[in-house]
Design a protein around this motif. Structure first.
Motif, PDB file in Angstrom:
ATOM      1  N   ALA A 100       0.834  -1.206   0.000  1.00 47.09           N
ATOM      2  CA  ALA A 100       0.000   0.000   0.000  1.00 47.09           C
ATOM      3  C   ALA A 100       0.863   1.248   0.000  1.00 47.09           C
ATOM      4  O   ALA A 100       0.456   2.307  -0.464  1.00 47.09           O
ATOM      5  N   ALA A 119       2.530   1.171  -3.904  1.00 43.07           N
ATOM      6  CA  ALA A 119       1.665   1.148  -5.085  1.00 43.07           C
ATOM      7  C   ALA A 119       1.328   2.558  -5.552  1.00 43.07           C
ATOM      8  O   ALA A 119       1.177   3.470  -4.741  1.00 43.07           O
ATOM      9  N   THR A 120       1.231   2.720  -6.844  1.00 37.11           N
ATOM     10  CA  THR A 120       0.872   4.036  -7.353  1.00 37.11           C
ATOM     11  C   THR A 120      -0.534   4.040  -7.942  1.00 37.11           C
ATOM     12  O   THR A 120      -1.118   5.106  -8.107  1.00 37.11           O
ATOM     13  N   ARG A 142      -4.446   3.728  -7.753  1.00 37.28           N
ATOM     14  CA  ARG A 142      -5.374   3.939  -6.648  1.00 37.28           C
ATOM     15  C   ARG A 142      -6.043   2.647  -6.234  1.00 37.28           C
ATOM     16  O   ARG A 142      -6.212   2.360  -5.058  1.00 37.28           O
ATOM     17  N   VAL A 182      -3.742   0.436  -4.166  1.00 37.94           N
ATOM     18  CA  VAL A 182      -3.648   0.849  -2.769  1.00 37.94           C
ATOM     19  C   VAL A 182      -4.831   0.323  -1.983  1.00 37.94           C
ATOM     20  O   VAL A 182      -4.690  -0.234  -0.888  1.00 37.94           O
ATOM     21  N   LEU A 183      -6.011   0.452  -2.568  1.00 35.51           N
ATOM     22  CA  LEU A 183      -7.215   0.007  -1.864  1.00 35.51           C
ATOM     23  C   LEU A 183      -7.187  -1.495  -1.619  1.00 35.51           C
ATOM     24  O   LEU A 183      -7.522  -1.957  -0.516  1.00 35.51           O
ATOM     25  N   VAL A 206     -11.812   8.381  -3.365  1.00 30.71           N
ATOM     26  CA  VAL A 206     -10.507   8.280  -4.014  1.00 30.71           C
ATOM     27  C   VAL A 206     -10.505   8.777  -5.436  1.00 30.71           C
ATOM     28  O   VAL A 206      -9.569   9.441  -5.876  1.00 30.71           O
ATOM     29  N   LEU A 228      -9.759  12.329  -5.842  1.00 28.80           N
ATOM     30  CA  LEU A 228      -8.417  12.823  -5.521  1.00 28.80           C
ATOM     31  C   LEU A 228      -7.506  12.663  -6.727  1.00 28.80           C
ATOM     32  O   LEU A 228      -7.693  11.754  -7.526  1.00 28.80           O
ATOM     33  N   PRO A 244      -4.155  11.533  -8.758  1.00 26.78           N
ATOM     34  CA  PRO A 244      -3.467  10.248  -8.643  1.00 26.78           C
ATOM     35  C   PRO A 244      -2.405  10.273  -7.545  1.00 26.78           C
ATOM     36  O   PRO A 244      -1.883  11.321  -7.188  1.00 26.78           O
ATOM     37  N   VAL A 245      -2.105   9.076  -7.050  1.00 28.51           N
ATOM     38  CA  VAL A 245      -1.119   8.966  -5.988  1.00 28.51           C
ATOM     39  C   VAL A 245       0.258   9.254  -6.566  1.00 28.51           C
ATOM     40  O   VAL A 245       0.612   8.755  -7.624  1.00 28.51           O
TER      41      VAL A 245
END
Lengths: 116, 481, 768
Positions: free
Chosen positions: C612, C615-616, C618, C621-622, C663, C666, C668-669
């Motif tokens: 988590a 990871a890039t 989304r 990550v979840l 998410v 938002l 991107p990570v």
């Protein structure tokens, strides 16, 4: 076994803190959740572990079987899980609002209050 | 039986009933004035009921809740503070209009948390009371009105909450060690069982983490980062609350746990000394360059947290009572400053030091309140700030922490510089003032100002009965069975 | 009884704003200090030599602070000066600022100052004394900054306060050391415990602290610069604070504590050096001044130097001269300040280069000035002469260093004489043409010339009746300081002796300097440009601000992640410190008790957590978060906690769902772009995580007492009729906590609602 659990907790903490130190909001939420999990696990393991003996009073008995798990830390963790959930939800909403107001999700750019 | 219960639990019952009433009021339309009136009545009733129950003693809820002199005078201090905050809040103009009544609701709930805190002697009750007291405050910060280009409140709310959650987590965590070590959640028992193992790393870690959670509330360096930002970002009323109540609450819990250690516990003393010195220097030096008044107070809070730790460095009864006395005084000094800030502020905006120029003409009473509040914060006699610092220094000195005392004194000197800038502005400043309109004060504000001035002076010139009372009441907390 | 005068003066202060606004003549307020003066005088005259009237009230006894007051020969003398000069000052101020809109405020502060000053000299408890000491600093700060239109005045006021305030803190430290060493907080007991104090290891520290505090208050070199700068104050304030009262506080304290502290090289040496340096500095800097008030301020410095020097010498003769000099100085200096103010009031200038020949326009003021200046110059038969004679007598009686003392004293007195004439004589009697454009100069109202004349006449009368004064005032004061009666009386005339010769030399030298005064004035700029302690002060204050700014930029940068990093680093440090200092490392071997299922779950949870973090995507990550949650839930289940497992799964599901909703709004990570920073973050996090691992291991090894949950489990069914102990604890034994928890959740819900409500409304507004 203790060592494995302890290492697992340590890694959860490490991961949580790395997330907390990132500048984007998504990671912040992930970090908070991971830290919450780690903390719960610590409280849970801190009081000693028992496998296969839940603190239940069997039909006909008056007390739980000897050697049953310690119920009090479990109650504490349960409280912590629920409160943690409340916090996560609130944090999510707050962050989302902050992003809407500011138009970005860079945490380090929230420094309007810090100008001399 | 039930009568005794009610007698002991009266303040809490009053407060809960009041909060419920506020909740009902918030359900209707056009309710700000009514919510405020109900809260005011609740606060007054709380003060009265605390006075009535000042002498009652009881242990309730299976040993989780202790009512004694110690808890009751704390509740009294909280009650008076509550009353002051409501008066200070006036019409809470700086809260978003649609949720103004909720301000009073959340304030009431938070107060419930503080009142519970005073009596909690069980770790779980303690954590829940802490959550109860701090959670509504997170909300209050975010409730500030948004105006053009101002997004400070969100920023503050995020910082406040993040650190708050982390601190509560850390504390819970420390408590779980202590539980693991002592197998009890009752704090007096915990403290008692900790004594033989206090030098073990686990006990220290447990206590250390528990303390860390409290340092956050007290704003001890390096757990202070939220403080100035939140003071600045929150509305004036909210900042006034955050600046006062949680500090006293934190000191109360610290006292309960610090009783586990004896004065010759070197490690705890060392850690506390480092934190105290760092906080004092950090807060005072950074405060020197601030312009926003609330932010300045935010940094000064950090320094005051450092002073308060002096009492804990001593780790004895004299030190604890000095810290409690100082914090009680601090509650009122800082409220005095915030009253002025909220009245000087135009339309709820933040107040810079320059905005105080000419205050003595615009409103002599406000200028006087400010000057006395600031002098008290600066530790100038005869106000409570001086006596409190004196008691703290004496307690630390009596245990031989001479260097610490000297550093504290140096800090007082540094602090004088920025405090006096405020006095300067409100008492002398004249020419460059942009706004010279006189400030009209309503009756309740006048009463509040005079009341706070009176408390700050009275606590300062008659410290003996107050400290005696604290010391007596501490006996039940600190006494080692 | 001794508290009453203090309270009376404070009360007079409280009513003065109202009096100033009403039609009652303001000078009537002088009745309060006059009453106090009369009462003190009658008590003082009844006091025998070496006697005291003491009284004490409880205040804060556990910490040694109680309301102890004492009226002794020395404190009483100063109290008389304070109330007596105070009476005149109130009258003077009412004339000087007649009609000023802030007259009431000035009087209020003046009375408060007077009350604190009176408290200071009457206090017999060091803490109480310190309280009054600081009060005088504060009130004087407010008084000096009174001309608040003037920015310079405000800055000067702050400077004065910071110097004296910082000195005050040193003094507090000294007092605390002194009190604990002498085992008493009462001054009258401390002075009896001299041997105890001198033999203590902290003697040096406490003496140094007290000397620093006193030196700051009494403007000794190098802390002298605030005094001339404080001349920005309105003249009545200078006349009161900077002549007769506040600046004497340091000298008063040193004299009062001398029985406890003297007898060492540290005491005598440092006071003599301080005093001499101040005397000469004041004289040299004073001679180049052209502003009347600044001239007077520098002569005050010189006099304070002489007083300190005399205390440093400490013989009976020295103390006697100190008292005489102090008394004389208070009388003439207050008078001269008031005269300077009167001149300023009538002509609009205080520059001696523009003043001259005023005796015709202002005859009464001129007489007052003349009398005061002569006393200051030390001409017979004025009281100033007596003071100077005794100073020389002290010098001639000294065994060692007598010559040095005499040289310093003679040079200092020469300058004092020249300055006295410059300030008191020059404006009235010189031929300098008066330069007061747009003014018709005439005599001031009685309230402006009356008070200085009264004081100046006192100076004359005291000189003529030196014997009487010696008996009634000086003798008692000396006895109070030295704790033994004075052996000889006071007289004006000593016959032809070395001191008289020195006096003549002084006069000749002084007159010579005075005659050449115009030659010196042009050099003022050059002498004042020499960097002194004042510039050190400026640099220090400036540097402090600079350091503070730099530190703020680094530590309080506003970057949230940096804050978090600092907090975590501190926490790691605390954790690490415990292990490093106390050792106690836990057992780090994998035991044989390893179980496959939980071990796999642990690895899964840890791996997913790391996933988590890295990871890039989304969704990735979840999913990783979900795995962590489920793995932990299964761990709970394995270790006999079914309730926890159920709750955890439920909460986990809700969290992930909620995140999914949010998410995708938002951005991107992102990853940390700079590899170095990323590595540092990982290292910090790993340090903290490692510490946690160690602590958990330790926690698992140790447990001291039986758990209370045994009891809870035993009661669960019989008392609460519940078979699931965890549930019973939550809803029964710990109902209060659960109730609180419910409120917390409710608040969270309300909070979310209040944050969302706003957005909904906005959208509605946009729609309509």
């Amino acid at each position: 076994m203790n060592l494995v659990l302890a290492l697992c907790i340590g890694i959860l903490f490490t991961a949580g803190i790395v997330c907390l130190l990132q500048r984007c909001m998504m990671r912040l939420v992930v970090g908070l959740i991971l830290l919450g999990q780690a903390a719960n696990l610590i409280v849970f393991t801190g009081a000693g572990l028992t496998s296969g003996e839940p603190a239940l009073v069997a039909e006909g008995a008056k007390v739980p079987p000897p050697g049953a798990a310690d119920a009090l830390p479990q109650a504490m963790v349960l409280t912590a899980i629920v409160i943690g959930f409340g916090l996560t939800v609130f944090a999510l909403t707050l962050l989302n609002r902050a992003r809407e107001t500011s138009g970005h999700d860079d945490l380090d750019a929230f420094s309007e209050t810090d100008r001399i | 039986m039930i009568q005794e219960f009610i007698m002991a639990f009266l303040p809490e019952l009053v407060l809960l009933a009041g909060v419920l009433a506020v909740f009902v009021v918030t359900l209707y339309n056009d309710r700000v004035a009514r919510a405020r009136a109900v809260s005011l009545a609740t606060a007054a009733a709380l003060v009265v009921s605390c006075l009535i129950t000042l002498r009652s003693e009881a242990t309730l809820f299976d040993g989780a809740y202790r009512v004694d002199l110690f808890s009751q005078w704390l509740k009294l201090a909280f009650g008076v503070g509550y009353l002051a905050v409501i008066l200070l809040g006036r019409r809470v103009d700086d809260i978003r209009p649609d949720i103004r009544p909720e301000f009073f609701l959340f304030l009431g709930i938070s107060m419930t948390g503080f009142v519970f805190l005073a009596s909690s002697i069980d770790a779980i009750t303690l954590v829940v009371s802490l959550e109860l007291s701090s959670f509504p405050l997170f909300l209050l910060v975010a409730m500030r009105r948004e105006r053009e280009g101002q997004r400070m409140q969100m920023e503050s709310a995020i910082k406040f909450m993040m650190f708050g959650v982390a601190a509560n987590g850390v504390m819970l965590f420390g408590l779980s060690y202590l539980y693991g070590l002592t197998s009890t959640t009752s704090i007096p028992l915990m403290v008692q069982r900790l004594q033989p193992v206090i030098d073990g790393p686990l006990a220290l870690a447990g206590l250390g983490l528990t303390f860390a959670g409290l340092y956050y509330k007290l704003a001890v360096f390096p757990f202070h980062f939220w403080t100035p930002d939140v003071y600045q970002g929150a509305s004036n009323e909210t900042a006034g609350i955050i600046a006062s109540m949680p500090k006293l609450g934190a000191v109360v819990i610290l006292v309960r746990f610090a009783a586990a250690a004896t004065p010759d516990n070197q490690l705890i003393t060392e850690i506390l000394t480092v934190l105290a010195v760092a906080s004092m220097f950090y807060g005072n030096l950074v405060a020197l360059v601030q312009r926003d008044l609330k932010r300045l107070l935010g940094f000064s809070t950090i320094a005051h947290a450092g002073y308060t730790l002096l009492g804990f460095v001593a780790l004895d009864e004299a030190g604890f009572s000095a810290s409690l006395y100082y914090m009680t005084g601090y509650l009122f000094m800082v409220l005095a400053c915030f009253v002025v800030i909220s009245r000087v502020s135009r339309d709820g905006e933040n107040v810079a030091i320059e905005d105080l120029h000419g205050l003595h003409r615009r409103s002599p009473l406000l200028a006087l309140t400010m000057v006395i509040g600031i002098f008290a914060l600066a530790g100038i006699p005869p106000f409570v700030g001086f006596m409190g610092k004196f008691a703290l220094l004496n307690a630390a000195f009596a245990r031989g922490h001479t260097v610490l005392v000297i550093l504290a004194v140096i800090n007082t000197a540094i602090a004088a510089y920025y405090y006096l800038r405020v006095v300067h502005a409100s008492f002398f400043g004249d020419r460059d003032a942009t706004d010279q309109m006189p400030i009209a004060l309503d009756g309740s504000t006048r009463a509040l100002c005079i009341g706070l001035i009176a408390i700050v002076i009275l606590l300062g010139v008659t410290p003996a009965p107050v400290i005696d009372a604290i010391t007596t009441s501490l006996a039940s907390v600190v006494a080692v069975p | 009884m001794l508290l009453w005068p203090v309270l009376l003066l404070a009360a007079a202060g409280l009513i003065s704003p109202y009096v100033a606004r009403s039609r009652i003549p303001v000078w009537l307020l002088a009745a309060a200090p006059a009453g106090v003066f009369a009462w003190l005088l009658s008590s003082y005259l009844r006091l025998g030599v070496g006697e005291t009237t003491a009284e004490s009230l409880g205040w804060f006894d556990p910490l040694g602070a109680s309301l102890d007051f004492v009226l002794d020969g020395f404190g009483g003398l100063l109290a008389l000066l304070i109330s007596g000069v105070g009476t005149l000052i109130v009258i003077y101020a009412s004339g000087y600022l007649a009609g000023h809109r802030d007259l009431g405020r000035l009087l209020l502060l003046l009375f408060f100052f007077m009350a604190s000053m009176l408290g200071l000299v009457l206090a017999d408890n060091v803490i109480l004394l310190f309280v009054f000491w600081e009060l005088t600093s504060i009130t004087s700060y407010l008084l000096v900054g009174f001309n608040h239109e003037d920015k310079a005045a405000r800055a000067k006021a702050l400077q004065a306060l910071l110097v004296t305030g910082a000195g005050g803190l040193a003094m507090l430290a000294g007092f605390i050391l002194l009190g604990t060493t002498a085992e008493s907080w009462r001054l009258s007991e401390i002075v009896q415990a001299g041997d105890l104090v001198r033999s203590s290891p902290v003697y040096g520290a406490l003496t140094a602290c007290i000397i620093i505090g006193a030196a700051a208050k009494s403007a000794q070199v190098p802390l002298h610069f605030w005094l001339p700068n404080a001349m920005a104050a309105p003249t009545p304030v200078s006349a009161f604070l900077h002549s007769a009262t506040m600046v004497k506080a340091g000298v008063f304290l040193l004299a009062k504590l001398s029985p406890a502290l003297d007898g060492t090289l540290l005491w005598h040496g440092s006071l003599s050096v301080l005093g001499s340096a101040t005397l000469i500095t004041g004289a040299v800097l004073g001679i180049v001044q052209t502003d009347l008030k600044r001239i007077l301020a520098y002569t005050t410095l010189s006099v304070l130097g002489i007083l300190t020097l005399l205390i440093g010498i400490g013989t009976e003769l020295a103390i006697k001269s100190m008292v005489v000099f102090l008394l004389g100085h208070a009388l003439y200096k207050a008078a001269l300040f008031m005269v300077a103010g009167t001149v300023d009031h009538e002509t609009g200038t205080r520059d001696v280069r523009r003043l001259g020949g005023l005796r015709r326009a202002m005859p009464v003021t001129a007489v007052a000035a003349l009398l005061a200046a002569f006393s200051k110059a030390g001409f017979p038969p004025f009281f100033g002469f007596v003071g100077k004679e005794y100073v020389y007598k002290t010098g001639t009686a000294l065994d060692q260093a007598g010559t040095a003392f005499i040289v310093v004293a003679v040079v200092g007195n020469m300058f004092l004489l020249a300055l006295a004439l410059k300030a008191g004589l020059h404006p009235f009697w010189s031929k300098t043409p008066l330069d007061a454009p747009g003014r018709t100069v005439h005599e001031a109202p009685w309230s402006l010339w009356g008070p200085p004349l009264a004081l100046a006449l006192c100076g004359l009368a005291f000189g003529l009746a030196a014997g009487l004064v010696g008996e009634a005032l000086v003798g008692k004061a000396v006895a109070a300081i030295r704790l033994e009666p004075m052996t000889s009386s006071l007289s004006l005339w000593h016959g032809l002796s070395l001191p008289l010769v020195l006096s003549v030399v002084t006069m000749a030298g002084g007159l010579l300097i005075y005659a050449n005064r115009r030659l010196i004035w042009p050099h003022r700029g050059r002498i004042e440009a020499v960097p002194g302690p004042s510039s050190v002060y400026e640099t220090m204050v400036g540097n402090l601000a600079e350091v503070a700014k730099r530190k703020t930029r680094i530590l309080q940068s506003g970057a949230l992640t940096r804050y978090v990093a600092i907090v975590i680093a501190a926490a790691t440090f605390l954790l690490g410190w415990k292990f490093l200092r106390f050792g106690g490392w836990p057992d780090l071997t994998i035991g044989p008790d390893i179980e496959i299922l939980p071990a796999v779950l642990c690895v899964l949870a840890a791996g997913a957590a790391l996933g988590a973090t890295i990871a890039t995507s989304r969704l990735g990550v979840l999913v990783a978060l979900g795995i962590v949650g489920i793995a932990i839930a299964l761990l709970f289940l394995h270790y006999s906690a079914p309730d926890l497992a159920i709750t955890q799964i439920l909460v986990e599901a809700l969290t992930v769902m909620l995140l999914m909703l949010v998410v995708y709004k938002l951005p991107p990570v992102r990853r940390e772009p700079r590899p170095g920073v990323a590595a540092a973050k990982w290292a910090l996090a790993a340090g903290f995580g490692g510490g946690m691992t160690l602590i958990v291991l330790q926690a698992l090894e140790l447990q001291v007492a039986p758990s209370i949950s045994e009891q809870l489990a035993t009661w669960s069914y019989p008392a609460a009729h519940g078979r699931n102990v965890v549930n019973v604890i939550l809803v029964d034994f710990r109902a209060l906590d659960t109730f609180g928890e419910m409120i917390v959740l409710t608040i969270a819900a309300l909070g979310v609602l209040s944050l969302l409500a706003r957005r909904k409304r906005k959208r509605e507004d946009a729609g309509s």
